[in-house]
Motif scaffolding. Structure first.
Motif, PDB file in Angstrom:
ATOM      1  N   GLN A  41       0.838  -1.202   0.000  1.00 40.97           N
ATOM      2  CA  GLN A  41       0.000   0.000   0.000  1.00 40.97           C
ATOM      3  C   GLN A  41       0.870   1.248   0.000  1.00 40.97           C
ATOM      4  N   ARG A  48      -3.647   3.903  -7.707  1.00 48.94           N
ATOM      5  CA  ARG A  48      -4.259   2.582  -7.870  1.00 48.94           C
ATOM      6  C   ARG A  48      -5.723   2.698  -7.454  1.00 48.94           C
ATOM      7  N   ALA A  60      -8.987   1.729  -5.790  1.00 53.77           N
ATOM      8  CA  ALA A  60      -8.997   0.928  -4.572  1.00 53.77           C
ATOM      9  C   ALA A  60      -9.364  -0.531  -4.811  1.00 53.77           C
ATOM     10  N   HIS A  61     -10.120  -0.787  -5.865  1.00 57.19           N
ATOM     11  CA  HIS A  61     -10.620  -2.153  -6.027  1.00 57.19           C
ATOM     12  C   HIS A  61      -9.722  -3.000  -6.928  1.00 57.19           C
ATOM     13  N   LEU A  62      -8.732  -2.377  -7.506  1.00 57.67           N
ATOM     14  CA  LEU A  62      -7.947  -3.104  -8.505  1.00 57.67           C
ATOM     15  C   LEU A  62      -7.016  -4.116  -7.841  1.00 57.67           C
ATOM     16  N   GLY A  63      -7.000  -5.306  -8.370  1.00 56.70           N
ATOM     17  CA  GLY A  63      -6.103  -6.324  -7.850  1.00 56.70           C
ATOM     18  C   GLY A  63      -4.669  -6.017  -8.241  1.00 56.70           C
ATOM     19  N   PHE A  69      -3.350  -4.100 -11.680  1.00 56.92           N
ATOM     20  CA  PHE A  69      -2.716  -2.795 -11.542  1.00 56.92           C
ATOM     21  C   PHE A  69      -1.358  -2.784 -12.216  1.00 56.92           C
TER      22      PHE A  69
END
Lengths: 362, 303, 732
Positions: free
Chosen positions: C645, C658, C660-663, C667
């Protein structure tokens, strides 16, 4: 004076913690004061200090100081217990005036929170023993007598964890206004047909499905004496025995529940209508709802059947004559698509074509 | 690609349904995960072609049932008929006794008939006149459904929708794909002549390999976070535990198709909309699709 | 058309089902709500009861010696009853029973309070209330009351249990008592968990408590409080010849002294405690006059001049070092062990300015209250000062008084001495010499003596200990017309080199004589020194083997280790810790407080203290807040994800956020896709970074592979950080 103060307090709270369906407690919203037991505790601390002083005993003084320090630690624990607690209001189940509304509220917290009491002013509290990461549901009751949009006001969240020395609390407005239906009041069904064309069957039966010829319903075992036209020959040919085809059709024109308001008895009339709406839904009858308004357009709900129709009717009754109805404020709660402002002739269920189609296939 | 047969299969399907590799993969993942598939789209989008091609390529016995409003359960399940020679009732199995059943336009049939099919799907067996008949193994149902807004349809009740592992819609093809489609000549005969890429036995083995795909705790937590988020949406009833299992299973199949032996969040995300969409009952106007996307967007997989 | 209507019918039907379903669900919810939801009020949980049981035992057991048998009995019954309730065999007692028991107990205690003392009666009443409340507990309120009283009882226990071990024990009891409150708010049912929370709360409160202990003001006693009635130990105000031999069998500590500057020699250590002037032939007693002064000491504190003021006027004439014109003075601090008597100890001539004690006219120090707990005081001694240069007629008469018709042979001997040595000084030394010349024998177990005590001792047994010699000497002195009196106290002291103090034990109890001489005042004569000079010069141990004397009755005394050097050192080390404990914790007073604060702050001013306080409180607040977890609002994240993070956050500063939901894979693909051209090196590193992250988080690696992946991950993270923030910023 008191009222002025409480009004001021309400305004202050509203500025500080505006209404929101989801709320996370933080230092802005948590208040802490010693509880009654906390004051007793401080008294004990003082007593022990005097005791220790008089006996010139440092260990007793030490104990009293330790208890004082413990009190201080508890303040921090109390704060931490509520801080970061997330509350989210869910939609409560349907409720009638005079019943207690139970507001379901989901709580969760990244760390553990313990022993949290939730209540609305002057109502029974609900105790949540432990809140962690998974949601915990609390059902907070709110006794209510009125119909219409009811807001329970500010929810009090309170905890005296860990030792009961300090009371940490918060008042938050979860913005969970709820539509309360008019209190059902048993009454004879007062139905009106839309058209006064000579209908001989009683109105109570109107709008129901009766055995008929229009719509194919299914097969049932043949009983001797039934018309041979109705026998399902195809099935007989398959060796499945003598079966009779059943048909049904709606009976007569749909009926209407109508409100002609009289100012003195309005609430009673609404209550009766509320009961009738439920009754008719129970009887699976087609009906419409027509609410006359002395000043403004009438509210007309087209005849329909089923639960969503019942809910739409109840909502219309609940909001009748209230501020919210004229303002049409909370779109969220109203099911608008069922509320139309034009009289709507119910669709006739002509389906001879479909029925013959079925016949062909059979 | 983990398996040559699989890649061949995918290639072949992509030629049948042009420009829709994503949907084809989803359908295949659903089959690898032993789930039933619901395809919802307007007529003429290639639902039938896809399912037919799937059955053909997998070498499964195939039956198409066209649902109509007057169809009866017995029309699907089969009937017992009195055999005069043997002087007893003999069961004539219905079209459902096939390894792959295409239930075309399932929402045209009456609820009674629908539920007969769906019960058979759930239990992989049927009971007629008190006698239980097992359905073949493997057994797949690919149901197609017209959008509910179309006239003359009975929407499937939510409880029944839950029995389908995935719901996909195919959608209009892209310009290029449609152009390519117009250029090729495809007749029903060409579909029937598709070469078989996998045997049913190989399919069972592949399914077992799918089960062996590992899911780490971090990933399971991600799945749970998604499920949890779906349950706490104000305007929807959340996903059931059955849905949770289906999601994991489907994601595993997807990872397997990607040639991986472990799950990553992208696998879950790939199948989530298809698995969750039709199970999220919305009370508001918001469609399931939008909701499932909202849920996906709201959960951070890095945890 | 028809189909459509059927459809709507279907939907409404299914909606109906749904409603049925939801109403069922809400009914279930409601029943759950009644089962555990709303505040079920004041039911006391089983867990709380368990901890209450424990607390009851823990709080009451150290108070065992204060209870009357009745109290003890009732407590035991209550405890058994409670256990019965806990196990589920017995019902709660009816309220009237408890009330009548309580009233009965209170009345009995009021009746016996005369014999056991008011404070004891009150303590007993409290204990009884505690035990009785305990069985009729009905609500959370009662639990709290019991806990509050519990703390008070702990404080009462502290009054005469002050050693370090006791303190540790009682802190344990305090934790247990606190745990009762913890259980009121715990949903966890494991006792370990409760104990941990209770201990944690108290431990976290310790730093602030220590600071407050240091800086909170100390006051003198605000009013007179009743004393405990306790068995008295040590010297008593009357001495029948033979009493001291009892003390010599005790290895208990009497008091400890630390000298500020120089310390006197062993032979100088005569600790004056009591002066006995009345003799009836059997027992030596305090004079009635001095007794009265002692009695009124609290309200009319007696005074005598500070010897320091008397001394400079004296010319250093005869005594020892003439070169030193400065009078000798010893300043010391005494920590007296609880004796439940008011006698304090000082070297001649002692004077103290402490407000807890008074200086009596017979040159003794006297505590205003019985020494019920360890008591520290400062004193100074001027060995060259004279005592009573003038003697009033009454005093003279008291100190010449002898019972009539007693000890005729001794009187005769005294007359002989008087005739032979008319000069008092010479006469007294002749008497001392008599003990040396005749075959006197120093023993702790002398043969019994009859009614003519002194005669029997001087002419028959010729064996005895200090009291015998002093008694005989004083008798002879008085009989020959010299005023003399008996002084009791302690002689000697054991030096602890580690903490630099002297320990004086009960077995060092001693009696000696004081004789009044013209121009010299009261002068000490110790006839024991003539018989057993070692006893005085080298201490008690030089004369007697411990096994014969003070260890006879205390088989487990640590003093047994005296003969074993390293064990003895260990014993002394423990003793020093205990000494420091007494000095710094038990004896922590305003003076020491000032000393500590000035040690920290330099000159002590109010502003400085306030500053110091607020800084410390701030630090402690931060410490507690940290340990409570106030600074960790975010979910505790796995360190690997946290690192990932962080990198992503840094990237977002370069405009690559990035979603927030992207794996992670997606990404990385996106990032590499867009930035491959500009910064291939960065993309390569990021790819490795993502790969190893995915491997770590999702691949369930075996331990070895995991470590390798972790290494790769960390290396990649470092490389990325370097690329992002290093001198050659790769991304613009």
């Amino acid at each position: 004076m008191k009222r002025v103060f409480s009004a001021f307090l309400q305004r202050w709270l509203a500025r500080r913690m505006p209404p929101s369906a989801e709320f996370t407690l933080s230092h802005r919203s948590i208040f802490i004061l010693p509880s009654g037991f906390g004051f007793v505790w401080l008294g004990l601390v003082l007593l022990l200090y005097l005791f220790g002083t008089n006996y010139q005993n440092n260990l007793v003084i030490g104990l009293s100081i330790l208890l004082l320090s413990l009190f201080n630690t508890c303040i921090l624990y109390s704060y931490k217990n509520l801080a970061g607690l997330r509350l989210r209001a869910l939609t409560p189940p349907e409720v009638y005036a005079g019943e207690t509304i139970t507001f379901p509220i989901l709580l969760n917290s990244n760390h553990s929170s313990h022993h949290i009491n939730l209540n609305y002013p002057n109502n029974l509290g609900y105790l949540v023993k432990h809140v962690g990461t998974p949601d915990e549901q609390a059902l907070v009751s709110f006794a209510n007598q009125q119909r219409g949009i009811v807001s329970a006001g500010r929810l009090k969240i309170e905890s005296t964890y860990p030792l009961g020395l300090c009371r940490a609390w918060s008042h938050i407005d979860l913005d969970n206004a709820h539509i309360v239906y008019a209190q059902p009041f048993e009454s004879p069904l007062q139905l009106e047909a839309a058209t006064e064309s000579g209908q001989d069957e009683p109105l109570e039966q109107a709008g129901k499905y009766i055995a008929g010829i229009d719509e194919y319903k299914g097969l049932k075992p043949h009983v001797l004496g039934e018309s041979l036209k109705q026998v399902a020959w195809k099935q007989w040919a398959q060796g499945r025995g003598m079966l009779t085809k059943e048909f049904e059709q709606p009976q007569g024109d749909p009926v209407w529940l109508k409100l002609a308001p009289t100012p003195t008895h309005l609430e009673q009339q609404l209550s009766q209508l509320s009961w009738q709406v439920n009754r008719l839904s129970q009887l699976e009858q087609y009906f419409g709802l027509w609410l006359q308004q002395p000043n403004g357009e009438d509210i007309i709900l087209a005849p329909a059947l089923g639960n969503s129709h019942r809910i739409a009717c109840q909502r219309a009754l609940a909001l009748y004559g209230t501020h919210a109805q004229t303002q049409n404020k909370s779109d969220k709660i109203l099911v608008n698509h069922e509320l139309s402002h034009k009289p709507h002739i119910p669709p006739h269920r002509h389906s001879t074509h479909a029925a013959s189609h079925v016949e062909d296939r059979l | 690609m983990a398996h040559s047969g699989l890649s061949q299969l995918l290639q072949q399907l992509e030629q049948v349904l042009l420009g829709k590799p994503w949907q084809i993969r989803l359908a295949l993942a659903c089959i690898l995960a032993r789930g039933h598939l619901l395809i919802e789209d307007l007529p003429g989008m290639g639902k039938t072609s896809l399912s037919h091609a799937l059955a053909q390529s997998l070498g499964l016995s195939y039956q198409r049932i066209q649902f109509t409003s007057d169809m009866l359960p017995a029309d699907i399940l089969g009937v017992s008929i009195f055999d005069k020679h043997q002087a007893q009732f003999v069961f004539h199995p219905g079209p459902i006794f096939k390894q792959m059943v295409l239930a075309d336009e399932i929402n045209r049939a009456s609820p009674k008939t629908q539920s007969a099919l769906l019960e058979a799907m759930a239990e992989q067996q049927i009971s007629v006149d008190g006698i239980t008949h097992r359905l073949p193994n493997p057994f797949f149902v690919i149901a197609t459904q017209n959008p509910t807004e179309q006239s003359g349809t009975f929407p499937l009740p939510e409880s029944q929708l839950d029995r389908f592992m995935m719901r996909i819609s195919i959608g209009y093809p892209s310009h290029d794909a449609e152009l390519a489609m117009l250029k090729t000549v495809q007749t029903p005969q060409t579909l029937d002549n598709l070469p078989q890429c996998l045997t049913p036995l190989a399919l069972t083995q592949l399914q077992e390999q799918c089960d062996k795909v590992t899911a780490s705790d971090a990933l399971l937590n991600y799945i749970l976070a998604l499920i949890h988020d779906s349950r706490s949406q104000t305007d929807a009833i959340g996903l059931s535990p059955r849905a949770t299992k289906a999601l994991l299973q489907a994601a595993k199949a997807w990872a397997f198709l990607e040639g991986r032996h472990y799950l990553v969040p992208e696998d879950v995300q790939a199948v989530f909309c298809s698995v969750a969409e039709h199970r999220l009952r919305t009370s508001s106007q918001l469609q399931g699709e939008a909701l499932s996307e909202r849920i996906l967007a709201g959960v951070n997989p890095i945890m | 058309m028809s189909l459509k209507s059927i459809t709507t019918a279907m939907t409404t039907k299914s909606a109906d089902q749904q409603r049925l379903h939801s109403s069922k669900a809400s009914a279930a919810q409601l029943s759950a709500y009644h089962a555990n939801g709303p505040q079920t009020g004041d039911n006391i949980s089983r867990q709380t009861l368990f901890w209450l049981l424990l607390t009851n035992l823990a709080v009451l057991s150290p108070l065992f010696d204060k209870t009357t048998p009745w109290t003890l009995g009732i407590c035991a019954i209550c405890l058994l009853w409670r256990i019965g309730i806990y196990v589920g065999k017995v019902a709660k007692p009816p309220r009237y029973l408890v009330t009548s028991l309580a009233i009965g107990a209170a009345i009995t205690l009021a009746l016996v309070s005369g014999t056991i003392g008011l404070l004891n009666a009150l303590v007993n009443l409290l204990i009884l209330g505690y035990a009785l409340k305990y069985i009729e507990m009905r609500s959370v309120r009662d639990v709290r009351a019991v806990v509050i009283v519990g703390y008070f009882l702990i404080a009462l226990t502290f009054i005469d249990h002050q050693s370090m071990l006791n303190t540790v024990h009682l802190i344990g009891v305090t934790i247990i008592n606190t745990c009762v409150l913890v259980t009121l708010y715990q949903s966890q049912h494991r006792w370990q968990h409760t104990a941990w929370i209770g201990a944690k709360l108290l431990l976290q409160s310790m730093p602030l408590a220590l600071l407050l202990f240091l800086v909170l003001p100390r006051f003198a006693p605000l009013w007179l409080v009743p004393n405990m009635k306790e068995a008295q130990t040590g010297l008593s105000d009357s001495l029948a010849v033979g009493d001291i031999s009892k003390l010599t069998r005790s290895s208990a500590l009497a008091f400890r002294v630390s000298f500020t500057d120089a310390s006197p020699t062993q032979a100088e250590l005569y600790w004056r405690a009591l002066v006995l002037e009345d003799y009836d032939g059997l027992t030596w007693r305090q004079d009635a006059g001095i007794k009265q002064i002692q009695k009124d000491a609290f309200f009319f504190p007696p005074s005598r001049p500070d010897p320091a003021r008397q001394l400079p006027s004296l010319t250093p004439k005869t005594q020892n070092s003439t070169s030193n014109s400065q009078p000798r003075v010893y300043r010391y601090q005494v920590i007296a062990e609880p004796s439940h008597q008011p006698w304090l100890f000082g070297l001649d001539v002692a004077y103290s300015q402490d407000d807890k004690l008074v200086n009596l006219p017979d040159y003794r120090l006297y505590a205003l209250r019985n020494v019920d707990q360890r008591m520290g005081y400062n004193a100074s001694s001027w060995p060259q000062a004279k005592m009573d240069l003038t003697l009033s007629a009454k005093q003279r008469q008291i100190n010449l008084n002898l019972p009539a018709d007693s000890n005729p042979r001794t009187r005769q001997l005294a007359a002989e001495f008087k005739a032979k040595y008319p000069e008092p000084h010479k006469r007294l030394w002749a008497m001392m010499g008599y003990f040396n010349q005749q075959p006197f024998f120093y023993t702790l177990t002398p043969p019994p003596i009859g009614r003519q005590q002194v005669d029997d001792f001087l002419f028959e047994n010729k064996a005895g200990f200090c009291a015998h010699y002093a008694s005989a000497f004083i008798f002879m002195a008085r009989a020959s017309g010299i005023p003399a009196r008996m002084v009791t106290g302690y002689q000697g002291g054991e030096y602890n080199p580690q903490a630099n103090y002297l320990s004086v034990y009960q077995y060092m109890a001693h009696a000696w004589a004081e004789v009044w001489l013209e121009n010299e005042g009261w002068v000490r004569f110790d006839p024991t020194a003539m018989v057993a000079p070692n006893r005085i010069e080298q201490g008690f141990d030089a004369e007697f083997s411990p096994e014969q004397s003070y260890l006879q009755e205390s088989p487990f005394s640590s003093l047994r280790f005296k003969s074993m050097p390293w064990l003895n050192e260990l014993r002394q080390r423990f003793a020093s810790v205990d000494y420091y404990w007494s000095l710094w914790v038990l004896g922590f007073n305003q003076e020491r407080q000032n000393k500590v604060l000035s040690g920290i702050l330099g000159e002590v001013t109010k502003a400085k203290v306030a500053m110091f306080m607020s800084v410390c409180i701030g630090l402690i607040g931060i410490y507690i807040a940290y340990s409570v977890g106030l600074f960790r609002f975010k979910r505790e994240q796995d360190p690997i994800s946290a690192k990932y993070q962080r990198i992503c956050q840094r990237l977002s500063k370069f405009g690559i956020a990035r979603p927030a939901h992207l794996g992670p894979n997606a990404f990385a693909a996106q990032l590499i896709d867009t930035h491959q051209q500009q910064s291939p090196q960065f993309c390569r590193e990021f790819d490795t970074f993502t790969q190893s992250y995915v491997a770590l988080k999702y691949q369930n690696l075996a331990d070895k592979d995991y470590q390798e992946a972790l290494k790769r991950f960390n290396a990649a993270a470092k490389a990325l950080n370097w690329l992002l923030f290093g001198p050659s910023k790769q991304l613009k």
